[in-house]
Write a protein that holds these residues in place. Structure first.
Motif, PDB file in Angstrom:
ATOM      1  N   LEU A 118      -8.334   1.034  -9.848  1.00  0.00           N
ATOM      2  CA  LEU A 118      -8.641   1.387  -8.464  1.00  0.00           C
ATOM      3  C   LEU A 118      -7.323   1.366  -7.690  1.00  0.00           C
ATOM      4  O   LEU A 118      -6.791   0.289  -7.398  1.00  0.00           O
ATOM      5  N   VAL A 119      -6.800   2.541  -7.405  1.00  0.00           N
ATOM      6  CA  VAL A 119      -5.481   2.651  -6.775  1.00  0.00           C
ATOM      7  C   VAL A 119      -5.689   3.143  -5.351  1.00  0.00           C
ATOM      8  O   VAL A 119      -5.792   4.344  -5.105  1.00  0.00           O
ATOM      9  N   VAL A 120      -5.800   2.205  -4.429  1.00  0.00           N
ATOM     10  CA  VAL A 120      -6.162   2.595  -3.062  1.00  0.00           C
ATOM     11  C   VAL A 120      -5.206   2.049  -1.998  1.00  0.00           C
ATOM     12  O   VAL A 120      -5.488   2.121  -0.809  1.00  0.00           O
ATOM     13  N   ASN A 121      -4.068   1.509  -2.432  1.00  0.00           N
ATOM     14  CA  ASN A 121      -3.046   1.215  -1.425  1.00  0.00           C
ATOM     15  C   ASN A 121      -2.409   2.525  -0.968  1.00  0.00           C
ATOM     16  O   ASN A 121      -1.958   2.661   0.157  1.00  0.00           O
ATOM     17  N   HIS A 122      -2.393   3.469  -1.906  1.00  0.00           N
ATOM     18  CA  HIS A 122      -1.746   4.760  -1.643  1.00  0.00           C
ATOM     19  C   HIS A 122      -2.459   5.825  -2.452  1.00  0.00           C
ATOM     20  O   HIS A 122      -3.221   5.517  -3.363  1.00  0.00           O
ATOM     21  N   CYS A 123      -2.206   7.087  -2.119  1.00  0.00           N
ATOM     22  CA  CYS A 123      -2.677   8.172  -2.978  1.00  0.00           C
ATOM     23  C   CYS A 123      -1.444   9.004  -3.330  1.00  0.00           C
ATOM     24  O   CYS A 123      -0.328   8.518  -3.235  1.00  0.00           O
ATOM     25  N   LEU A 178       5.282   2.452   0.366  1.00  0.00           N
ATOM     26  CA  LEU A 178       5.862   1.215  -0.169  1.00  0.00           C
ATOM     27  C   LEU A 178       6.334   1.426  -1.605  1.00  0.00           C
ATOM     28  O   LEU A 178       7.222   0.746  -2.077  1.00  0.00           O
ATOM     29  N   PHE A 179       5.705   2.396  -2.287  1.00  0.00           N
ATOM     30  CA  PHE A 179       6.139   2.700  -3.655  1.00  0.00           C
ATOM     31  C   PHE A 179       6.963   3.991  -3.599  1.00  0.00           C
ATOM     32  O   PHE A 179       7.780   4.152  -2.702  1.00  0.00           O
ATOM     33  N   HIS A 180       6.702   4.929  -4.479  1.00  0.00           N
ATOM     34  CA  HIS A 180       7.506   6.153  -4.538  1.00  0.00           C
ATOM     35  C   HIS A 180       7.167   7.073  -3.359  1.00  0.00           C
ATOM     36  O   HIS A 180       6.076   6.978  -2.786  1.00  0.00           O
ATOM     37  N   LYS A 235       6.275   9.941  -3.443  1.00  0.00           N
ATOM     38  CA  LYS A 235       5.076  10.729  -3.765  1.00  0.00           C
ATOM     39  C   LYS A 235       3.799   9.879  -3.727  1.00  0.00           C
ATOM     40  O   LYS A 235       2.735  10.319  -4.154  1.00  0.00           O
ATOM     41  N   GLN A 236       3.916   8.664  -3.184  1.00  0.00           N
ATOM     42  CA  GLN A 236       2.759   7.762  -3.068  1.00  0.00           C
ATOM     43  C   GLN A 236       2.609   7.275  -1.621  1.00  0.00           C
ATOM     44  O   GLN A 236       2.858   6.104  -1.318  1.00  0.00           O
ATOM     45  N   PRO A 237       2.193   8.163  -0.710  1.00  0.00           N
ATOM     46  CA  PRO A 237       2.050   7.735   0.695  1.00  0.00           C
ATOM     47  C   PRO A 237       0.982   6.652   0.850  1.00  0.00           C
ATOM     48  O   PRO A 237      -0.092   6.743   0.248  1.00  0.00           O
ATOM     49  N   ILE A 240      -7.772  -3.740  -9.915  1.00  0.00           N
ATOM     50  CA  ILE A 240      -7.430  -3.338  -8.563  1.00  0.00           C
ATOM     51  C   ILE A 240      -5.927  -3.403  -8.334  1.00  0.00           C
ATOM     52  O   ILE A 240      -5.305  -4.458  -8.331  1.00  0.00           O
ATOM     53  N   ASP A 241      -5.385  -2.210  -8.149  1.00  0.00           N
ATOM     54  CA  ASP A 241      -3.940  -2.001  -8.161  1.00  0.00           C
ATOM     55  C   ASP A 241      -3.258  -2.443  -6.869  1.00  0.00           C
ATOM     56  O   ASP A 241      -3.725  -2.109  -5.774  1.00  0.00           O
ATOM     57  N   ALA A 242      -2.175  -3.156  -7.008  1.00  0.00           N
ATOM     58  CA  ALA A 242      -1.204  -3.386  -5.919  1.00  0.00           C
ATOM     59  C   ALA A 242      -1.851  -3.804  -4.596  1.00  0.00           C
ATOM     60  O   ALA A 242      -1.360  -3.484  -3.515  1.00  0.00           O
ATOM     61  N   ILE A 243      -2.948  -4.537  -4.679  1.00  0.00           N
ATOM     62  CA  ILE A 243      -3.849  -4.658  -3.536  1.00  0.00           C
ATOM     63  C   ILE A 243      -3.267  -5.470  -2.375  1.00  0.00           C
ATOM     64  O   ILE A 243      -3.635  -5.248  -1.214  1.00  0.00           O
ATOM     65  N   GLY A 286      -8.030  -8.378 -10.152  1.00  0.00           N
ATOM     66  CA  GLY A 286      -7.034  -7.987  -9.155  1.00  0.00           C
ATOM     67  C   GLY A 286      -5.615  -8.058  -9.696  1.00  0.00           C
ATOM     68  O   GLY A 286      -5.258  -8.999 -10.406  1.00  0.00           O
ATOM     69  N   GLU A 287      -4.830  -7.052  -9.333  1.00  0.00           N
ATOM     70  CA  GLU A 287      -3.389  -7.173  -9.535  1.00  0.00           C
ATOM     71  C   GLU A 287      -2.843  -7.745  -8.233  1.00  0.00           C
ATOM     72  O   GLU A 287      -2.602  -7.016  -7.277  1.00  0.00           O
ATOM     73  N   VAL A 288      -2.713  -9.065  -8.211  1.00  0.00           N
ATOM     74  CA  VAL A 288      -2.346  -9.728  -6.966  1.00  0.00           C
ATOM     75  C   VAL A 288      -1.026 -10.472  -7.160  1.00  0.00           C
ATOM     76  O   VAL A 288      -0.916 -11.342  -8.013  1.00  0.00           O
ATOM     77  N   ASN A 345       1.797  -6.038 -19.921  1.00  0.00           N
ATOM     78  CA  ASN A 345       0.969  -4.895 -19.521  1.00  0.00           C
ATOM     79  C   ASN A 345       1.888  -3.682 -19.404  1.00  0.00           C
ATOM     80  O   ASN A 345       3.043  -3.739 -19.844  1.00  0.00           O
ATOM     81  N   HIS A 346       1.391  -2.612 -18.810  1.00  0.00           N
ATOM     82  CA  HIS A 346       2.169  -1.368 -18.768  1.00  0.00           C
ATOM     83  C   HIS A 346       3.337  -1.432 -17.784  1.00  0.00           C
ATOM     84  O   HIS A 346       4.084  -0.473 -17.672  1.00  0.00           O
ATOM     85  N   ASP A 347       3.447  -2.521 -17.039  1.00  0.00           N
ATOM     86  CA  ASP A 347       4.555  -2.681 -16.084  1.00  0.00           C
ATOM     87  C   ASP A 347       5.598  -3.674 -16.577  1.00  0.00           C
ATOM     88  O   ASP A 347       6.529  -4.020 -15.836  1.00  0.00           O
TER      89      ASP A 347
HETATM   90  C1  GLC Z   1       0.856  -1.288  -9.898  1.00  0.00           C
HETATM   91  C2  GLC Z   1       0.775  -0.538 -11.206  1.00  0.00           C
HETATM   92  C3  GLC Z   1       2.088   0.165 -11.435  1.00  0.00           C
HETATM   93  C4  GLC Z   1       2.300   1.135 -10.319  1.00  0.00           C
HETATM   94  C5  GLC Z   1       2.181   0.464  -8.955  1.00  0.00           C
HETATM   95  C6  GLC Z   1       1.987   1.470  -7.882  1.00  0.00           C
HETATM   96  O1  GLC Z   1       1.804  -2.282  -9.916  1.00  0.00           O
HETATM   97  O2  GLC Z   1       0.434  -1.404 -12.228  1.00  0.00           O
HETATM   98  O3  GLC Z   1       2.134   0.800 -12.673  1.00  0.00           O
HETATM   99  O4  GLC Z   1       3.558   1.711 -10.440  1.00  0.00           O
HETATM  100  O5  GLC Z   1       1.086  -0.397  -8.858  1.00  0.00           O
HETATM  101  O6  GLC Z   1       0.719   2.036  -7.955  1.00  0.00           O
END
Ligand code: GLC
Ligand code: CA
Length: 562
Positions: free
Chosen positions: A99-104, A163-165, A167-169, A199-202, A256-258, A328-330
């Motif tokens: 669930l990636v909802v900090n940004h799209c 906050l991220f790339h 391309k991720q507003p 739950i991603d980057a929440i 949660g990814e907290v 994990n993948h990070d």
């Molecule tokens: C989380 C993900 C990571 C991603 C980041 C931004 O940390 O696990 O892979 O780059 O959020 O969505």
């Protein structure tokens, strides 16, 4: 703590792009995952988390979503996904998605509409501000390098927050319309039969407002986002609302990814009434981190590793259930990160696995961990794919490292280490694809691959199977899942030892985290050797002396019943 169906499970993260390709395009896909459900079952997996397969430009490998309601054609179709859910269900495997909802993604239609009309409805879905006298609203550094503000396409006098790339507003959670749209989407997926979400980057959804600068901490004049996370208050309202409106309605499983939660808030996250069912324990993963960047990483010793894990075990006690990870993948591969290179072998890999499974919490494997996959090698910078690694490489160069040193420094932590294709066999491209893999296969695949381990009773893979089986074994289940954690001998160097204690059973776990053997004397002889990672020491000795005065070989781990 209330008992829940998922407490007894073993969970497994799939990074779809690198799992298995079935249509020769070099990209893993949903059909590949469906074809391996029996494999996961055989491994003893009860919960699978899929990293994102939604439509995405893949700027951050799917963590930049352009359509939350559809599957990216590179991964397959919605029918494939529905088939995956149905086939998993037949095998009693619960599937959760990201669930990636900090940004799209900046290619999401919301963002496109926001660019068309920044003052309209969708402009308020994001954080859009004026650039005043050439100055951005604040000086925060994005997680992936550079500032968090970027000129809004088509509007050179305005900027948007990422906050991220770029391309991720970031989505504006302060706007109730955004939250409604997110909750609608979550419920739509839960209706479909999804068991829940990771739950991603929440923690990032709550921003400090109005924007403010913090003292800069690098030569770029910017500051770490940690500053604002410390000052941000009020995330509880958002998370409580999401729980009540979505997760609770469907009794969803959520992890949660907290990072960086406030100490006093911890119980709110994973207690019985918490925002999430569980959250990852990242304490060991964060060891050695430096504000300067990956190039300045401090070494992780066995004692630091133990202290980090024990800290979390104590912290979660009576509150809730952590999800325990090695990687994990990070993250780089855990075996390469926590075990010195000279000692990296099947025994030391199995020792780490033993600890992960015997700590209290939900063991969460990451694909390839179960066959002992290791970090890859980077010969040149153009072998780096990951945006985070590319940025850290730049940071290392700016700090004065030579190109060679910088590559070496970031290779230790690169997220690509965990993203190389799964090593199924010794065939070309490790059996991952018969096309060209999107990311170079780890050159060690002929030595480390699943095929060779399936038939070898002493393989890392077969040891993981023993651990998953032990977790559900009626003889030990209650103690392993719910038993109290009691630390032992914390003043000893290179030793990780603890008890797990339930009403009717006490298990002792001892891991000799060094290459030298060591002697250990117990107060009483133990009853039974439940499991060890050493091939020729698997039977419980008959003599009481041998069950009282133990010699542990280098990297030997034992689980004893007292
Ligand atoms: C989380 C993900 C990571 C991603 C980041 C931004 O940390 O696990 O892979 O780059 O959020 O969505
Ligand atoms: Ca494919």
């Amino acid at each position: 703590m209330k008992k829940k169906w998922w407490h007894e499970k073993t969970a497994y993260q799939i990074y779809p792009k690198s799992f298995l390709d079935t249509n020769h395009d070099g990209i893993g896909d949903l059909r590949g995952i469906i074809s391996k459900l029996d494999y996961l079952k055989e491994l003893g997996i009860g919960i699978v988390w899929l990293s994102p397969v939604y439509c995405s430009p893949l700027a951050d490998q799917g963590y930049d979503i352009s359509d939350y309601y559809n599957v990216d054609p590179r991964f397959g179709t919605m029918e494939d996904l529905e088939e995956l859910l149905a086939e998993a269900k037949k095998r009693d495997i619960h599937v959760v998605m990201d669930l990636v909802v900090n940004h799209c993604s900046d290619e999401h239609e919301w963002f496109k509409k926001a660019c068309e009309d920044p003052d309209g409805k969708y402009g308020r879905y994001f954080f859009i501000e004026d650039i005043k006298d050439g100055k951005y609203p604040c000086n925060w550094r994005s997680y992936f390098g550079g500032g968090v503000w970027e000129p809004l396409p088509g509007h050179p006098d305005k900027c948007y927050l990422h906050l991220f790339h770029k391309k991720q507003p970031d989505l504006n959670w302060e706007n109730p319309e955004v939250r409604e749209d997110i909750y609608k989407m979550i419920c739509w997926w839960l209706e479909k039969g999804l068991a829940g979400f990771r739950i991603d980057a929440i923690i990032n959804i709550k921003k400090v407002l109005p924007w403010r600068d913090y003292p800069s901490d690098r030569a770029d004049g910017l500051c770490s986002i940690q500053n604002m996370l410390e000052d941000a208050v009020g995330i509880d309202d958002f998370l409580g609302e999401m729980r009540d409106r979505c997760f609770r309605v469907y009794d969803a499983f959520t992890v949660g990814e907290v990072f960086n939660e406030k100490e006093e808030d911890f119980p709110n996250f994973i207690s019985d009434d918490g925002y999430f069912s569980t959250m990852f324990d990242f304490r060991a993963a964060c060891l050695g981190a430096s504000e300067k960047g990956w190039y300045d990483l401090k070494p992780v010793t066995p004692d630091l590793y133990r202290d980090a894990c024990f800290f979390s075990q104590r912290r979660a006690k009576d509150i809730g259930f952590y999800s325990n990870i090695i990687e994990n993948h990070d993250e780089p591969r855990g075996v390469s990160r926590y075990i010195p290179e000279k000692d990296l072998n099947d025994t030391s890999k199995k020792m780490l696995a033993t600890l992960q499974f015997m700590f209290k919490g939900l063991p969460f494997l990451y694909q390839g961990q179960e066959i002992g996959m290791e970090n890859t090698v980077f010969e040149t910078p153009d072998q780096i794919d990951d945006i985070n690694t590319l940025d850290e490489y730049k940071t290392a160069l700016e700090a004065g490292l030579s190109a060679e040193e910088a590559l070496k420094a970031v290779a230790r932590m690169s997220r690509d280490n965990a993203r190389t294709p799964f090593q199924w066999s010794a065939a070309e491209h490790a059996g991952f694809t018969d096309g060209t893999p999107w990311l170079r296969v780890n050159p060690n695949y002929r030595r480390i691959n699943l095929e060779s381990q399936i038939s070898d009773p002493n393989s890392v893979f077969q040891y993981y199977r023993k651990l998953t089986a032990l977790r559900t074994d009626p003889l030990y289940r209650d103690c392993i899942v719910y038993g109290d954690f009691l630390p032992l001998w914390e003043d000893q160097h290179n030793l990780v030892a603890f008890l797990r204690k339930s009403e009717h059973q006490t298990l002792m776990v001892i891991a000799n985290f060094q290459s030298e053997a060591r002697e250990i004397s117990l107060d009483q002889p133990y009853k039974k050797l439940v499991l060890t990672n050493l091939l020729d020491a698997a039977d419980t000795p008959a003599s009481e002396d041998e069950r009282k005065d133990l010699t542990l070989q280098g990297y030997q781990a034992v689980i004893l019943e007292l």
